[in-house]
Write an enzyme that holds these catalytic residues in place. Structure first.
Site, PDB file in Angstrom:
ATOM      1  N   HIS A 147       0.753  -1.179   0.141  1.00  0.00           N
ATOM      2  CA  HIS A 147       0.087   0.082   0.128  1.00  0.00           C
ATOM      3  C   HIS A 147       0.886   1.316  -0.070  1.00  0.00           C
ATOM      4  CE1 HIS A 147      -3.605   2.265   0.241  1.00  0.00           C
ATOM      5  NE2 HIS A 147      -4.297   1.699   1.220  1.00  0.00           N
ATOM      6  N   ALA A 148       2.157   1.192   0.366  1.00  0.00           N
ATOM      7  CA  ALA A 148       2.978   2.288   0.344  1.00  0.00           C
ATOM      8  C   ALA A 148       3.240   2.638  -1.039  1.00  0.00           C
ATOM      9  CB  ALA A 148       4.255   2.128   1.102  1.00  0.00           C
TER      10      ALA A 148
END
Lengths: 467, 467
Positions: free
Chosen positions: B140-141
């Site tokens: 998700h980064a």
């Protein structure tokens, strides 16, 4: 029921981190019985999944909370979910051993979560030769490689017609099995567990690490008069590791190794060491990374009755550790084998002059390097006195079956640690010597090349021995 | 070249732990092109593995050391090993969707290691209908679910005869692709990234967490006059979670949902909510765990031009979040659909009365619950004001291909977090509405039953609508 975790198992649990999962693995290859249907592997999987009763070892998981006073305890998994632990997998085409080793490498790279019992088993179909593979993974806090193998052996039979045999994790009422299970829980690679644990306990208890054991090891390692104090050169294997693994395995007929030993006056174990030495030499040469000084391997060896006096009072087998110079500086296979033979002999003699506590300490360092290696560093020994561990574990000599499926081969997956990125473990079974190579995928690139080099080396040794 | 990690990505990296991996996943099903040989999947795998040049997004990994002053930075992986990231897998027989979902559940459960770029792709063969599956996993980064889908779309074509298309991780010189990649890096579920990041930055910067954003959210959630401040009952979904996942997915023709909407004066999105509501109601009833009060879902919705004034200045699309009462207390499907329709309408109206900063804050809570939910707790809001997140992400409407392989369906795998054990994400593609259900394997047992209940619910809604 909550039960305490002994210091050694705690130490294995606490030494673990994402780069250094602390589980041992095993890969078994089975041949389907005559007349097995298309659905055979699924049936085998369902049989393994639908066990009637689980052995307690496979139901407990570690737990730590305010309620336990911050102490690690074993706790039964009240929502035990066997489908999480026993999995059915498959290989992509063409289903060669290469695809199997790829899958095992991947499975061996992921950590077991403390939230569940610390084991997994994967039944694997899709090998193009029709064999069925099983990869199992068990935390070192539960079993070591040898007791895992014994656990497996305890559910096998030499009778191809026997049926109704449980999975290795199934509870079994009969006495033999219980005895084996006890052994599995009680033995750590042949070192009597209570002795090892009391030794380890010195270091791993609440107060922290160094203690009498470390002093003993340090003394042993620094003893200039003994051949234990070898200088191990720095190599690419002796670095920090990452969490990904590569596994490679293959077997060779013991008859070939025996013939080499016979012709050269060496043991099968010497020949195994010489194979490893030659393969590592070639591997490092190709990477332009062979040090001038010979590599040193830590090799666990069996002890005789006198040596094992501590051990024998516990009723287990005893194992000591010998530091063997691998003679990787020598180009000639015959000279290498002969140097290894001498080094092994010297090491065993040195062992016989050690006190039982020293032997135990040497043994502990081999069985628990992840715990003890950092201690050595704290004692001012910056590098461990060896470059890698090579174990040779005897397995069953005759053909065994699981519910009619013939066990064709069994290969160990071990634990690389920081500073020791490659592990070689050999097991004998049914006339073959299996080599299992487990390494950090990043620190030991192209690990599988070692298999080719091992094969080349057997041939070279045969030629050198005039066979 | 080392580059700084912005505060939002850092927050996603730091929020992660073993029980809460922070990656999004995608499952795609492809149909082999006419005349595909036996070796087709291997060739497809090799094509994906042997990319000429990688997109920079897929080459960087997070790193933190004394040298970086303890700060997280992106660092290129100098020993990038694509075989670690792109894998070839297979399903065991009988190769049903069930076996595929099992494998995806397992693959979605393991964390991405920081030592390497934060993504994996698995090309999966062995589906009995001959389709080829691809499961991808990205931290998700790097991307959120929507930008991951855009990234995929950017390498697809509506032309079945087009060849030479790169893998989603391959660098591509043409302008369209670069634009899409920029978007993927720059967009977080449609919220303009720079706005979200400045909002999140208030919380995630060096000083620690709470700040103006949390005050805004808290104010919005507590506003008694708005339908935003709903009471969400405690349910089995709102517990701590474990690290294992279960994934289930299925699609239904949008035509069926549209017909229900048309006959009842509701939207397709309302029908999607009603399906989820009915399925969750039935699931909880069977487990004797249905609370009296109706469950509340957080639903991201698109904003109109006026609402999105903050957003539009950034050139992105804007998304707000609406709290929808799911009417799980009502037995009758028609009444449930109508209640959901009203709740959704109220929520949208409430949204239109919010300030742009409030909208952004509501949106942020939907996009980054793992980061923001703990903040709410710190502000004295013990439970989040909703039980689960249901997103509906529009995808391509026409049939797309990758080098001649028709994309048959695409299903999202999302991130369960502590206190939010179930996530439902829907995506539309080529006339179908796909439901992707991702849950904690332990907290949400038998998650796959929800698929059956979703199917029952469509039929019940059709009947209620007189179709």
């Amino acid at each position: 029921m909550v039960s305490p975790i002994d210091p050694t198992s705690s130490a294995f649990l606490l030494a673990e981190n994402r780069n250094m999962p602390m589980h041992v693995g095993g890969l078994q290859l089975f041949k389907k019985p005559e007349g097995a249907g298309r659905d055979y592997v699924r049936q085998m999987y369902e049989e393994m999944r639908d066990v009637e009763e689980m052995a307690p070892l496979f139901l407990k998981h570690p737990h730590r909370s305010v309620k336990t006073g911050g102490q690690l305890v074993w706790q039964p998994d009240l929502e035990f979910d066997i489908e999480h632990h026993v999995r059915h997998s498959a290989l992509p085409k063409p289903g060669r051993v290469r695809e199997l080793l790829d899958l095992c490498s991947r499975l061996h790279s992921t950590r077991l979560a403390w939230e569940r019992p610390l084991w997994e088993a994967h039944l694997i179909e899709g090998l193009r030769d029709g064999r069925v593979a099983m990869y199992t993974k068990t935390h070192h806090a539960l079993v070591d490689g040898i007791s895992a193998m014994r656990l497996l052996a305890s559910v096998l039979s030499t009778d191809p017609d026997k049926r109704g045999m449980p999975a290795p994790w199934g509870a079994q009422p009969n006495a033999r099995r219980s005895r084996e299970l006890d052994k599995a829980e009680a033995s750590l690679a042949g070192v009597p567990i209570s002795a090892l644990r009391s030794a380890m306990g010195i270091t791993a208890d609440a107060a922290g690490m160094p203690g009498a054991l470390v002093k003993t090891i340090t003394k042993g390692l620094r003893n200039e008069t003994s051949s234990l104090s070898l200088h191990a050169p720095r190599t690419m294997f002796n670095q920090s590791i990452t969490g990904s693994r590569r596994f490679a395995a293959q077997d060779w007929p013991i008859e070939r190794l025996r013939a080499i030993g016979k012709a050269t006056g060496t043991t099968i174990n010497d020949v195994v060491m010489a194979m490893c030495s030659g393969a590592i030499r070639q591997y490092l040469l190709e990477l332009d990374a062979l040090p001038d000084a010979p590599l040193v391997a830590m090799v666990p060896v069996g002890l005789n009755a006198k040596q094992s006096q501590v051990a024998s009072s516990e009723g287990g087998n005893a194992v000591g550790a010998v530091m063997v110079q691998l003679a990787t500086d020598l180009d000639d296979p015959a000279r290498r084998l002969s140097a290894i033979h001498r080094s092994m002999k010297d090491g065993k003699e040195a062992l016989s002059s050690m006190t039982p506590m020293q032997i135990l300490a040497m043994s502990a360092i081999g069985q628990a390097p992840a715990i003890l290696t950092p201690l050595l560093r704290m004692q001012g020994i910056v590098r461990p006195p060896y470059n890698l561990i090579i174990s040779n574990v005897p397995g069953p000599r005759s053909t065994h079956y699981w519910n009619g499926a013939q066990l064709m081969g069994t290969y160990p997956l071990s634990i690389p640690i920081n500073g020791m990125a490659l592990n070689i473990t050999c097991t004998s079974y049914d006339g073959n010597m299996a080599f299992g190579l487990t390494g950090c995928r990043r620190t030991v690139p192209h690990l599988q090349r070692l298999l080719t080099h091992l094969d080349t080396e057997v041939t070279a040794l045969e030629k050198a021995a005039g066979i």
